[in-house]
Motif scaffolding. Structure first.
Motif, short mmCIF file in Angstrom:
data_model
loop_
_atom_site.label_atom_id
_atom_site.label_comp_id
_atom_site.label_asym_id
_atom_site.label_seq_id
_atom_site.Cartn_x
_atom_site.Cartn_y
_atom_site.Cartn_z
N MET A 217 7.43 15.21 -25.43
CA MET A 217 8.29 14.61 -24.42
C MET A 217 7.73 14.88 -23.03
O MET A 217 7.08 15.90 -22.80
CB MET A 217 9.72 15.16 -24.51
CG MET A 217 10.36 14.99 -25.87
SD MET A 217 12.04 15.68 -25.94
CE MET A 217 12.96 14.38 -25.11
N THR A 218 8.02 13.98 -22.10
CA THR A 218 7.69 14.25 -20.70
C THR A 218 8.72 15.21 -20.13
O THR A 218 9.79 15.44 -20.72
CB THR A 218 7.67 12.97 -19.86
OG1 THR A 218 9.01 12.47 -19.74
CG2 THR A 218 6.77 11.90 -20.48
N ILE A 219 8.44 15.73 -18.95
CA ILE A 219 9.33 16.71 -18.33
C ILE A 219 10.70 16.09 -18.02
O ILE A 219 11.74 16.74 -18.16
CB ILE A 219 8.67 17.31 -17.07
CG1 ILE A 219 9.37 18.60 -16.63
CG2 ILE A 219 8.57 16.31 -15.94
CD1 ILE A 219 8.85 19.83 -17.29
N ALA A 220 10.73 14.80 -17.63
CA ALA A 220 12.00 14.14 -17.33
C ALA A 220 12.79 13.85 -18.60
O ALA A 220 14.02 14.01 -18.63
CB ALA A 220 11.76 12.85 -16.56
N GLU A 221 12.11 13.43 -19.65
CA GLU A 221 12.78 13.23 -20.93
C GLU A 221 13.39 14.53 -21.42
O GLU A 221 14.54 14.55 -21.89
CB GLU A 221 11.77 12.70 -21.96
CG GLU A 221 11.30 11.29 -21.69
CD GLU A 221 10.19 10.84 -22.62
OE1 GLU A 221 10.08 9.63 -22.88
OE2 GLU A 221 9.42 11.71 -23.10
N TYR A 222 12.64 15.60 -21.27
CA TYR A 222 13.13 16.89 -21.72
C TYR A 222 14.32 17.37 -20.88
O TYR A 222 15.27 17.95 -21.40
CB TYR A 222 12.00 17.92 -21.69
CG TYR A 222 12.31 19.16 -22.49
CD1 TYR A 222 12.30 19.13 -23.88
CD2 TYR A 222 12.65 20.36 -21.87
CE1 TYR A 222 12.59 20.27 -24.63
CE2 TYR A 222 12.95 21.49 -22.59
CZ TYR A 222 12.92 21.43 -23.97
OH TYR A 222 13.24 22.55 -24.70
N ALA A 223 14.27 17.10 -19.59
CA ALA A 223 15.39 17.47 -18.72
C ALA A 223 16.67 16.76 -19.15
O ALA A 223 17.75 17.36 -19.21
CB ALA A 223 15.07 17.13 -17.27
N ASN A 224 16.55 15.48 -19.47
CA ASN A 224 17.72 14.72 -19.95
C ASN A 224 18.25 15.29 -21.26
O ASN A 224 19.46 15.35 -21.48
CB ASN A 224 17.35 13.25 -20.13
CG ASN A 224 17.38 12.47 -18.84
OD1 ASN A 224 18.18 12.77 -17.96
ND2 ASN A 224 16.51 11.47 -18.71
#
Length: 411
Positions: A217-224
């Motif tokens: 996952m990208t960092i933004a996907e993971y944050a979500n």
């Protein structure tokens, strides 16, 4: 392709910005020790941080805290670039402080080294370390903050601590009603999911969530995912907004323009890190104290008839006291190894079998925290094959995939 392991290269090659914001060249963005050969990616990806016109209005007339390190860079052209903090200051954004993760704001600290609070020499901004005893911003540290911006390059591996820092930042901001803005960046290990899934009883800063070792996952996907799966303390939810990339696909080849930490100097080290990172919990040196960190491994006690490659770790940038410092180590050079695109266990199993005093091989607590489970150590000690071990990972991987698919933002 891989970086050349040379220092003091002053010209950066990277992507063009996807906006009209005027940038200025800043060759002092990081110390000369941190600089390395920079390559263009296959495609000109527009990073979240590049999209200045899409987020600058959210920061005007706000007191802003930035979570950043040496990777938090905006590129205008191949040789024109600036740090995010400098760009925001140039745009008259009021930055009250910078929060720094492991390795510090300029990326010069060893893994696990204490990073002190202080002031940034270039900007004069207060620097607050989010590593060591203060991993989570306090209420007092957020008292003069209206919004927090997070922009750090991750490598997609659970025990790489930047995602743990992001968790604590989101949690602290949720508790203090402060919004968080995350700028997305590519995951260089984003094309696959693999490894053992973390067990809750082994949660630590090296792994805070029940995910496989490589999450894809990208960092933004993971944050979500963190936010919407209720993983923050007491189920609090952060006022979270992400700035997506353009022209990005998780299966494209992507070469990081700046080393994300001192001991990941090039593409090969990043590709091998998910596999060789296990050695951090053993008595095997994984290339620290050389210029080929996470591209070789060895130890003085390995059989030199089997492990014919040798090297001697010495203190260097990123490793002030490397494992087996000054000792001749026998092992294997993996610098020409093809990218595995999976978590390889063969090197870990091979070194365990090649160690005479097996009781000293594993540093049990450290290895368990890196693996996220006690089972991997037990399986290796009991002589399981890699195929047998990998089969035990599949249930956890499939369960994670069913959650992950809800948060994917790119093909």
């Amino acid at each position: 392709m891989k970086f050349k392991n040379t220092f003091l290269l002053l010209f950066l090659l990277m992507i063009s910005c996807g906006n009209s914001h005027v940038l200025q060249q800043d060759p002092e963005i990081m110390s000369k020790d941190v600089q390395d050969t920079i390559r263009k990616p296959v495609d000109k990806i527009v990073l979240g941080v590049d999209r200045t016109q899409d987020y600058i209005s959210k920061l005007i007339d706000k007191k802003v805290a930035v979570v950043a390190n040496q990777t938090s860079v905006i590129f205008k052209s191949d040789t024109s670039y600036t740090h995010l903090v400098d760009s925001l200051l140039n745009s008259k954004i009021q930055i009250t402080k910078v929060f720094a993760p492991e390795h510090g704001f300029r990326g010069e600290a060893d893994a696990g080294e204490h990073v002190k609070d202080g002031k940034d020499a270039k900007t004069g901004l207060p620097l607050i370390s989010l590593y060591g005893s203060n991993k989570k911003p306090t209420k007092a540290q957020l008292a003069d903050v209206d919004i927090v911006v997070f922009d750090i390059q991750d490598v997609g591996v659970r025990f790489y601590t930047y995602i743990s820092t992001m968790h604590y930042v989101m949690e602290a901001c949720a508790e203090n009603n402060i919004p968080v803005l995350v700028f997305d960046r590519p995951n260089p290990n984003g094309s696959y999911i693999d490894g053992p899934t973390l067990e809750k009883e082994h949660r630590s800063f090296l792994g805070m969530h029940t995910i496989p070792l490589v999450h894809g996952m990208t960092i933004a996907e993971y944050a979500n995912m963190i936010n919407n799966e209720g993983w923050l303390s007491n189920g609090v939810q952060c006022d979270l907004e992400v700035v997506l990339m353009k022209k990005y696909s998780r299966n494209m080849e992507y070469s990081l323009p700046i080393r994300p930490s001192p001991n990941l100097p090039n593409d090969k080290s990043i590709e091998l890190y998910p596999s060789l990172g296990f050695f951090e919990g053993t008595d095997i040196n994984a290339g620290r104290g050389t210029e080929f960190q996470f591209q070789r491994y060895g130890a003085p006690f390995l059989d030199q008839e089997i492990f014919t490659f040798s090297y001697t770790p010495v203190p260097n940038f990123g490793a002030k006291d490397p494992k087996h410092n000054g000792e001749l180590c026998f092992g294997e050079d993996l610098s020409e190894e093809p990218a595995p695109h999976k978590v390889e266990l063969k090197w870990l199993i091979k070194t365990y079998k090649g160690t005479a005093d097996k009781l000293k091989f594993f540093k049990s607590r450290s290895f368990t925290l890196h693996a996220g489970t006690e089972e991997l150590r037990k399986q290796i000690e009991d002589g399981w094959t890699e195929k047998e071990i990998r089969a035990t990972w599949q249930e956890g991987i499939e369960a994670f995939k069913s959650i992950r698919k809800k948060y994917l933002l790119y093909n």
